[in-house]
Each structure stands twice: as structure tokens, then as C-alpha cells.
Motif scaffolding. Sequence first.
Motif, PDB file in Angstrom:
ATOM      1  N   GLU A  99       0.736  -1.187  -0.216  1.00 29.31           N
ATOM      2  CA  GLU A  99      -0.079   0.031  -0.018  1.00 29.31           C
ATOM      3  C   GLU A  99       1.042   1.173   0.046  1.00 29.31           C
ATOM      4  O   GLU A  99       0.458   2.297  -0.295  1.00 29.31           O
ATOM      5  N   ARG A 100       2.185   1.155   0.250  1.00 26.98           N
ATOM      6  CA  ARG A 100       3.056   2.117   0.426  1.00 26.98           C
ATOM      7  C   ARG A 100       4.508   1.819  -0.181  1.00 26.98           C
ATOM      8  O   ARG A 100       5.015   0.825   0.318  1.00 26.98           O
ATOM      9  N   SER A 102       8.431   3.554  -0.797  1.00 28.92           N
ATOM     10  CA  SER A 102       9.143   4.630  -0.476  1.00 28.92           C
ATOM     11  C   SER A 102      10.601   4.483  -1.031  1.00 28.92           C
ATOM     12  O   SER A 102      10.817   3.324  -1.610  1.00 28.92           O
ATOM     13  N   ARG A 120       2.424  11.614  -8.974  1.00 23.01           N
ATOM     14  CA  ARG A 120       0.956  11.164  -8.956  1.00 23.01           C
ATOM     15  C   ARG A 120       0.411  10.109  -9.637  1.00 23.01           C
ATOM     16  O   ARG A 120      -0.180   9.272  -9.595  1.00 23.01           O
ATOM     17  N   GLU A 123       0.996   6.608  -8.030  1.00 21.13           N
ATOM     18  CA  GLU A 123       0.245   6.424  -6.934  1.00 21.13           C
ATOM     19  C   GLU A 123      -1.177   6.310  -7.718  1.00 21.13           C
ATOM     20  O   GLU A 123      -1.766   5.247  -7.115  1.00 21.13           O
ATOM     21  N   ALA A 129       0.598   4.736  -1.748  1.00 23.05           N
ATOM     22  CA  ALA A 129       1.014   6.255  -1.484  1.00 23.05           C
ATOM     23  C   ALA A 129       2.536   6.130  -1.729  1.00 23.05           C
ATOM     24  O   ALA A 129       3.346   5.228  -1.574  1.00 23.05           O
ATOM     25  N   TYR A 130       3.085   7.004  -2.421  1.00 25.19           N
ATOM     26  CA  TYR A 130       4.555   7.117  -2.642  1.00 25.19           C
ATOM     27  C   TYR A 130       5.236   8.069  -1.765  1.00 25.19           C
ATOM     28  O   TYR A 130       4.867   9.264  -1.599  1.00 25.19           O
ATOM     29  N   ILE A 131       6.277   7.632  -0.979  1.00 27.77           N
ATOM     30  CA  ILE A 131       6.679   8.494   0.230  1.00 27.77           C
ATOM     31  C   ILE A 131       8.160   8.626  -0.123  1.00 27.77           C
ATOM     32  O   ILE A 131       8.939   7.673  -0.237  1.00 27.77           O
TER      33      ILE A 131
END
Length: 201
Positions: A99-100, A102, A120, A123, A129-131
Motif C-alpha cells: 500500500e506504500r 518509498s 502522482r 500513486e 502512497a509514494y513516500i
Amino acid sequence: MEVYHLYSGGKDSSLSAWILTRLGYDVKLVTISFGLLDSWCFAKETAEKLGFDHQILYLPREILEKAAGMCMKDRHPNSAIQFIHEKALEAVASIPEVERVSDGTRRDDRVPFLDLPRARSLEDRFNIAYIRPLLGLGYKTIKELTEKLFVVEIRESERLEKSDYEVELRHLLRERGVNPLEIFPKSHHQSRVLGWRKKDI
């Protein structure tokens, strides 16, 4: 809150992983390999010393082949490294439970780096979510933090035992009869984290 973090064992990806833990994330380190070499072992060794879960994600050799072709055409590695990095992010984002995602890209990076539309798009396409924990940090701040936290080895890229994309890319170029020093900057230095210096700051 699990985050899958692209990990080379260098200071940027290590500092990012540390920041993510301080933000409350359960950090899973992921090192990319194309199966040509076992250079992933250096990242695995560092991950173990720092106390992080680590896994290897194998990408198709065709991606590396295309990147090598880009290097030979451009006589420079930037487009190739950017291409591999985007494919790596997409591969991690494609894992069903993720889900995430990084990485350790910094404010001052040119390559690899996703601009806002590409970030964007990543994502939106993968519903993740890109952290990027280092996005607001400059070179001096990163240097200061990594010197306090880690024991870091810095050497010329050709001589450093590391786990980033360049290792297998350089190897493939050699297999094709191309001297990587004709493609990559000759005086380029990179880092590898060897362990903790001071964990509690």
C-alpha cells in the motif's frame, strides 16, 4: 503501517528507512536485482546490521538490457538509471499487499527522481502512497544526519561493494564490450552504510 522501501545499503536509503521508522512505519527493505550478480548481498548485510526486514525483488533482465542500450546510445547513464528506478518502483507497487512505496531520492537529485506528475501517476496507477522522506532535505543536512547515525564507507563507484542499479548495469556493459568508465562519470563517489554509529538521536 507497512512501507516497502527501495534499498541499496547506501546512506540515502538508510537514512530514509530510519526516518520512516521514526514516523511510525513498519519498514520492509527491498533491494532490486536482475540476477546477473549477487551484489544484493551487501544491502542485505547492512539491513541486518541495522535491524530491518529485507527482501530481494528480481526484475526481468530485459529491463537491464534496455537500460544498457540507452547508456550506449546516450553515452551517459542518466536516462538508464531513471528508467530502471521507475520500473523498480512499479514492480514494488505491483506486489498485491503493498500500500506504500518509498525511496531515498533527495531534494537535490536529478536522477533518479520522479517529478510531481510522475509521482502522482505512480500513486494513481497502482493505488499506493509514494513516500520520499528526504525530499525536503539538502546535501548538508543529509551528510550531518548520516554522519551522526551511521558508519559510512565512501569510495569511487567502481571500487565500492554496493547493491544499487549501477552494479549490474556496469557488468552488462562490460559483457557487451563497453568500458563503463566511458559512460559513467569517472570521479563519481557513492556510499555504503556499514552499521550504526549512534542510533538514538
